[in-house]
Design a protein around this motif. Structure first.
Motif, mmCIF file in Angstrom:
data_model
loop_
_atom_site.group_PDB
_atom_site.id
_atom_site.type_symbol
_atom_site.label_atom_id
_atom_site.label_comp_id
_atom_site.label_asym_id
_atom_site.label_seq_id
_atom_site.Cartn_x
_atom_site.Cartn_y
_atom_site.Cartn_z
ATOM 1 N N GLU A 273 9.025 -31.574 -118.963
ATOM 2 C CA GLU A 273 7.553 -31.147 -118.708
ATOM 3 C C GLU A 273 7.724 -29.865 -118.072
ATOM 4 O O GLU A 273 8.429 -29.540 -117.020
ATOM 5 C CB GLU A 273 7.002 -31.934 -117.805
ATOM 6 N N LYS A 274 6.672 -28.917 -118.080
ATOM 7 C CA LYS A 274 6.601 -27.365 -117.408
ATOM 8 C C LYS A 274 5.163 -27.648 -116.721
ATOM 9 O O LYS A 274 4.228 -28.011 -117.157
ATOM 10 C CB LYS A 274 6.372 -26.505 -118.428
ATOM 11 N N LEU A 275 5.431 -27.341 -115.375
ATOM 12 C CA LEU A 275 4.401 -27.565 -114.430
ATOM 13 C C LEU A 275 3.656 -26.367 -114.171
ATOM 14 O O LEU A 275 2.446 -26.370 -114.009
ATOM 15 C CB LEU A 275 4.855 -28.380 -113.151
ATOM 16 N N ILE A 338 -1.383 -33.338 -114.094
ATOM 17 C CA ILE A 338 -0.884 -34.488 -113.081
ATOM 18 C C ILE A 338 -2.123 -34.878 -112.058
ATOM 19 O O ILE A 338 -2.672 -33.964 -111.515
ATOM 20 C CB ILE A 338 0.306 -34.057 -112.374
ATOM 21 N N ILE A 339 -2.228 -36.139 -112.080
ATOM 22 C CA ILE A 339 -3.189 -36.704 -110.929
ATOM 23 C C ILE A 339 -2.463 -37.410 -109.867
ATOM 24 O O ILE A 339 -1.849 -38.456 -110.156
ATOM 25 C CB ILE A 339 -4.257 -37.577 -111.554
ATOM 26 N N ARG A 358 -7.284 -35.541 -121.755
ATOM 27 C CA ARG A 358 -6.125 -34.984 -122.330
ATOM 28 C C ARG A 358 -5.226 -35.980 -121.762
ATOM 29 O O ARG A 358 -5.313 -36.694 -120.772
ATOM 30 C CB ARG A 358 -5.985 -33.399 -121.581
ATOM 31 N N ASP A 359 -3.748 -35.764 -122.459
ATOM 32 C CA ASP A 359 -2.741 -36.295 -122.073
ATOM 33 C C ASP A 359 -2.478 -36.161 -120.646
ATOM 34 O O ASP A 359 -2.242 -34.739 -120.090
ATOM 35 C CB ASP A 359 -1.497 -35.995 -122.820
ATOM 36 N N CYS A 360 -2.122 -36.789 -119.659
ATOM 37 C CA CYS A 360 -1.951 -36.777 -118.201
ATOM 38 C C CYS A 360 -1.165 -37.902 -117.612
ATOM 39 O O CYS A 360 -0.717 -38.904 -118.335
ATOM 40 C CB CYS A 360 -3.314 -36.397 -117.392
ATOM 41 N N TYR A 361 -0.561 -37.617 -116.356
ATOM 42 C CA TYR A 361 0.230 -38.531 -115.813
ATOM 43 C C TYR A 361 -0.668 -38.905 -114.442
ATOM 44 O O TYR A 361 -0.889 -37.891 -113.654
ATOM 45 C CB TYR A 361 1.689 -37.909 -115.440
ATOM 46 N N LEU A 362 -0.710 -40.163 -114.173
ATOM 47 C CA LEU A 362 -0.992 -40.684 -112.966
ATOM 48 C C LEU A 362 0.042 -40.973 -112.140
ATOM 49 O O LEU A 362 0.873 -42.040 -112.445
ATOM 50 C CB LEU A 362 -1.984 -41.964 -113.346
ATOM 51 N N VAL A 363 0.011 -40.488 -110.859
ATOM 52 C CA VAL A 363 1.410 -40.579 -109.892
ATOM 53 C C VAL A 363 0.902 -41.090 -108.418
ATOM 54 O O VAL A 363 -0.298 -40.513 -107.902
ATOM 55 C CB VAL A 363 1.988 -39.166 -109.856
ATOM 56 N N SER A 364 1.152 -41.988 -107.950
ATOM 57 C CA SER A 364 0.850 -42.533 -106.595
ATOM 58 C C SER A 364 1.833 -42.365 -105.542
ATOM 59 O O SER A 364 3.119 -42.430 -105.931
ATOM 60 C CB SER A 364 0.584 -44.107 -106.763
ATOM 61 N N THR A 365 1.426 -42.193 -104.284
ATOM 62 C CA THR A 365 2.117 -42.365 -103.053
ATOM 63 C C THR A 365 1.877 -43.535 -102.156
ATOM 64 O O THR A 365 2.449 -43.710 -101.449
ATOM 65 C CB THR A 365 1.909 -40.980 -102.333
ATOM 66 N N THR A 366 0.744 -44.372 -102.635
ATOM 67 C CA THR A 366 0.464 -45.247 -101.879
ATOM 68 C C THR A 366 1.418 -46.618 -102.213
ATOM 69 O O THR A 366 1.594 -46.753 -103.341
ATOM 70 C CB THR A 366 -0.995 -45.503 -102.077
#
Ligand SMILES: NC(=O)c1ccc[n+]([C@@H]2O[C@H](COP(=O)([O-])OP(=O)(O)OC[C@H]3O[C@@H](n4cnc5c(N)ncnc54)[C@H](O)[C@@H]3O)[C@@H](O)[C@H]2O)c1
Length: 477
Positions: A273-275, A338-339, A358-366
């Motif tokens: 992936e390119k951020l 990225i969410i 759109r295609d996306c990634y859900l990312v948690s820190t919790t």
């Protein structure tokens, strides 16, 4: 030593027979007819691995008489090797604040309590457990709750604790674990002390086993979600809390490291992936979220921020982020790739799904999978697929593929070790200073929250001086 450790681990799950060494390696008979072969070798490309690395291979040569589950359990034995003396010495070298703490605190300063430790099963934890034992606690007076995250070395950490004689329970059986702990502690005449990272123990006592509460002298809490879990009891918390979670020390030292570890592990999981130049959305602009937003911006992402508190939304706005009071509007207009959820609660629900196009990634820190309402989001999807190590993918009616990275669990622990041990050293040492404080009868902490008192102890106990000596301008390390 490595061979013996594997043989010991296999013997725990199967009936081990004859052991024979031949030209190819070690052959172990299992049960009447089955056999496995154990090979210990150097890596194919030694320069690509740390020096002293061994590659351990276990091959099921003959499985007659074994069930599939038994074969799997036997093969899993190669993952359950306690850490070697060389490895433990290296870990102690990375964590002098924790490892040497018993020399800086009064001898036997934890001998009057039986601790319950709910701390991530990473390698740094082993140095912490060694320090607990060196502070006067016998191994059988310690209970460890395993949070069950897929840390990189979690099986080896478990095997190491078992060899030390420490009792380990899964977090899902917390009520039974606490009951068993108080029973063992009572035989030693010791009260219990909770050292928690995420509210796994005191809420369980309050909800399910209030009868056991008088058997504990206090709680040390490491993270905000543990403090959040106690909100329903507000002023009715019967034990003193030492809050490393809300301390200035933790806020100063850890947040950037966590943010960096989150983004580093995300990049590892998304190597193609390119951020740069892509949009990102950070939900929750608190201690962690603020640093996550900064790290993503430093990677040249276009970062938007939402926080339900206006003061935090304005803080983000003043730092130049695109902000908005409505998550759905930001999802629809900013179209993040990225969410990142950093609310410590549930920042994204089923009602937000329609705004994702759109295609996306859900990312948690919790902690755990609290950050995204996974079941609600899955209800909105046409199909859910398993994406292996990456996590779970929701195929939305719009055609958008929404990937829950690490299945919605905190990403920095997903088959990873989170922070380098040099970072976590100060935090784990702080937990032990906190524990030794609550183990002292005249600690002066009152039932409930003690944020000011926690700050006073942590900032006067000498840890910061030792840290600054090690990493400051006159660094000695
Ligand atoms: N992954 C890790 O290693 C790690 C380390 C430390 C903390 N944490 C966890 O990260 C989480 C955040 O910690 P923190 O110290 O930044 O907390 P914090 O309280 O400082 O920040 C949380 C922010 O989220 C906002 N918020 C809360 N609910 C919201 C919602 N529904 N929508 C939008 N905004 C909302 C709050 O207003 C606050 O600004 C906690 O669960 C904490 O336990 C994880």
């Amino acid at each position: 030593m490595v061979r013996e450790a594997v043989i010991e681990a296999v013997a725990k799950v199967a009936d081990l027979g004859e052991v024979a060494l031949d030209g190819t390696g070690l052959r172990l008979r299992v049960g009447a007819e089955a056999c496995v072969r154990l090979l210990v070798s150097a890596p194919a490309r030694p320069k690509a691995s740390a020096s002293g690395t061994h590659v351990i291979t276990l091959i099921a040569e003959e499985t007659t008489g074994l069930t599939t589950d038994q074969v799997q359990a036997i093969l899993a034995a190669v993952r359950r090797i306690p850490f070697t003396t060389t490895e433990m010495n290296a870990l102690r070298g990375q964590m002098p604040l924790t490892g040497e703490l018993p020399c800086f605190l009064p001898p036997g300063c934890l001998a009057s309590v039986a601790p319950v430790l709910t701390v991530h099963h990473m390698t740094d934890f082993l140095v912490m457990v060694d320090a607990v034992l060196a502070m006067g606690v016998p191994a059988h007076a310690v209970t460890v709750l395993d949070k069950g995250y897929p840390y990189r070395h979690t099986d080896r950490v478990d095997a190491h604790l078992a060899r030390q004689g420490v009792t380990v329970w899964p977090w899902t059986d917390a009520a039974d674990a606490l009951h068993d702990h108080t029973r063992r502690a009572a035989t030693l005449g010791l009260p219990g002390l909770l050292i928690d990272d995420g509210g796994y123990t005191l809420p369980v006592l309050l909800e399910q086993r209030p009868d056991l509460l008088p058997r504990f002298v206090g709680l040390v809490e490491q993270t905000i979600s543990g403090i959040t879990r106690l909100e329903p009891w507000e002023d009715r918390i019967p034990l003193p809390i030492f809050s490393v979670a809300e301390s200035r020390l933790k806020a100063t030292m850890e947040c950037y490291g966590i943010a960096d570890a989150v983004v580093r592990n995300l990049l590892r999981l998304l190597p193609e992936e390119k951020l740069e130049g892509q949009p990102a959305l950070v939900v929750g602009f608190g201690r962690i979220g603020e640093h996550i937003a900064a790290v993503l911006r430093s990677r040249h992402m276009r970062v938007a921020v939402h926080d339900r508190q206006l003061v935090r939304l304005i803080a983000a706005h003043e730092r130049g982020y695109l902000t908005g009071r409505c998550v759905s509007t930001l999802l629809r207009d900013h179209r993040p790739l990225i969410i990142l959820g950093c609310t410590g609660r549930t920042g994204l629900r089923g009602e937000h799904a329609a705004a994702i196009s759109r295609d996306c990634y859900l990312v948690s820190t919790t902690s755990r999978d609290r950050e995204f309402a996974v079941a609600e989001l899955a209800d909105e999807a046409q199909k859910v697929t398993d994406e292996g190590v990456l996590g779970t993918r929701l195929h939305m009616p719009s055609g958008a593929k929404v990937t829950l990275v690490g299945d919605g669990f905190p990403i920095n622990f997903h088959h990873a070790e989170s922070l380098p041990n040099m970072y976590s050293d100060l935090i784990l040492a702080s937990l032990l200073v906190a524990a030794s404080t609550l183990a002292t009868p005249e600690h002066g902490f009152t039932a409930g929250h003690n944020v000011d008192a926690s700050n006073r102890v942590l900032e006067s106990c000498g840890l910061l001086e030792r840290y600054y000596t090690r990493f400051g301008p006159q660094a000695t390390r």
